[in-house]
Motif scaffolding. Structure first.
Motif, mmCIF file in Angstrom:
data_model
loop_
_atom_site.group_PDB
_atom_site.id
_atom_site.type_symbol
_atom_site.label_atom_id
_atom_site.label_comp_id
_atom_site.label_asym_id
_atom_site.label_seq_id
_atom_site.Cartn_x
_atom_site.Cartn_y
_atom_site.Cartn_z
ATOM 1 N N LYS A 184 37.798 41.420 39.367
ATOM 2 C CA LYS A 184 38.223 42.582 38.629
ATOM 3 C C LYS A 184 39.607 43.118 38.639
ATOM 4 O O LYS A 184 40.122 43.510 37.483
ATOM 5 N N ILE A 185 40.212 42.633 39.640
ATOM 6 C CA ILE A 185 41.767 42.863 39.713
ATOM 7 C C ILE A 185 42.441 41.779 38.903
ATOM 8 O O ILE A 185 43.226 42.452 37.969
ATOM 9 N N ASN A 186 41.990 40.547 38.793
ATOM 10 C CA ASN A 186 42.709 39.653 37.706
ATOM 11 C C ASN A 186 42.423 40.007 36.276
ATOM 12 O O ASN A 186 43.217 40.184 35.485
ATOM 13 N N ASN A 187 41.308 40.485 35.989
ATOM 14 C CA ASN A 187 40.779 40.877 34.648
ATOM 15 C C ASN A 187 41.597 42.178 34.350
ATOM 16 O O ASN A 187 42.081 42.497 33.089
ATOM 17 N N PHE A 188 41.900 43.105 35.120
ATOM 18 C CA PHE A 188 42.596 44.369 34.787
ATOM 19 C C PHE A 188 44.021 43.985 34.665
ATOM 20 O O PHE A 188 44.464 44.625 33.641
ATOM 21 N N LEU A 189 44.783 43.231 35.407
ATOM 22 C CA LEU A 189 45.810 42.751 35.232
ATOM 23 C C LEU A 189 46.250 41.955 33.824
ATOM 24 O O LEU A 189 47.488 41.911 33.708
ATOM 25 N N LYS A 239 45.554 42.964 31.111
ATOM 26 C CA LYS A 239 45.778 43.853 30.022
ATOM 27 C C LYS A 239 46.606 44.905 30.441
ATOM 28 O O LYS A 239 47.470 45.767 29.847
ATOM 29 N N ASN A 240 47.060 45.040 31.870
ATOM 30 C CA ASN A 240 47.790 45.974 32.250
ATOM 31 C C ASN A 240 49.092 45.717 33.243
ATOM 32 O O ASN A 240 49.004 44.426 33.876
ATOM 33 N N HIS A 241 50.032 46.430 33.360
ATOM 34 C CA HIS A 241 51.235 45.949 34.449
ATOM 35 C C HIS A 241 50.845 45.859 35.700
ATOM 36 O O HIS A 241 51.406 45.157 36.775
ATOM 37 N N SER A 242 50.222 47.005 36.434
ATOM 38 C CA SER A 242 50.249 47.323 37.624
ATOM 39 C C SER A 242 48.762 47.723 37.929
ATOM 40 O O SER A 242 48.105 48.419 37.350
ATOM 41 N N VAL A 243 48.620 47.763 39.317
ATOM 42 C CA VAL A 243 47.272 48.155 39.726
ATOM 43 C C VAL A 243 47.427 48.651 41.514
ATOM 44 O O VAL A 243 48.403 48.007 41.966
ATOM 45 N N ALA A 270 50.505 37.895 41.254
ATOM 46 C CA ALA A 270 50.950 39.017 40.361
ATOM 47 C C ALA A 270 52.243 38.981 40.092
ATOM 48 O O ALA A 270 52.932 39.089 39.057
ATOM 49 N N ILE A 271 53.224 38.629 41.009
ATOM 50 C CA ILE A 271 54.802 38.762 41.276
ATOM 51 C C ILE A 271 55.093 37.754 40.201
ATOM 52 O O ILE A 271 55.919 37.889 39.309
ATOM 53 N N ASP A 272 54.415 36.518 40.186
ATOM 54 C CA ASP A 272 54.920 35.345 39.412
ATOM 55 C C ASP A 272 54.524 35.951 38.041
ATOM 56 O O ASP A 272 55.033 35.197 37.066
#
Length: 92
Positions: A29-34, A36-40, A65-67
């Protein structure tokens, strides 16, 4: 064990027990969200238990995420252990 995930905008609330098997669902879920988005923001204040493999998985997710110039923020009780691990590995 079960983890419940609810989302409000870029804030994910996790509730229950987090372990290496159910964290796969959270990670997806987090990977899918990121994508399309910059932060979570992950709110883990209602996580009752978290195993060491899950802490490691969160650290790896944070690194990925940082990479990709993305940002993950953690809030709630238990984040100190994760941030300590991130600092130990010189990630933050």
């Amino acid at each position: 064990m079960h983890v419940n995930i609810t989302k409000q905008k870029n804030l994910f609330f996790l509730k229950g027990d987090l372990n290496s098997s159910n964290f796969k669902k959270v990670k997806k879920k987090i990977n899918n969200f990121l994508k399309k988005n910059h932060s979570v923001i992950l709110n883990i204040s209602e996580v009752k238990e978290m195993d060491s493999k899950t802490v490691n998985s969160i650290v790896n997710l944070f690194t990925k995420a940082i990479d990709h110039d993305k940002e993950i923020n953690l809030v709630g009780y238990g984040t100190k252990d994760i941030y300590d691990e991130l600092m130990t590995r010189n990630i933050i």
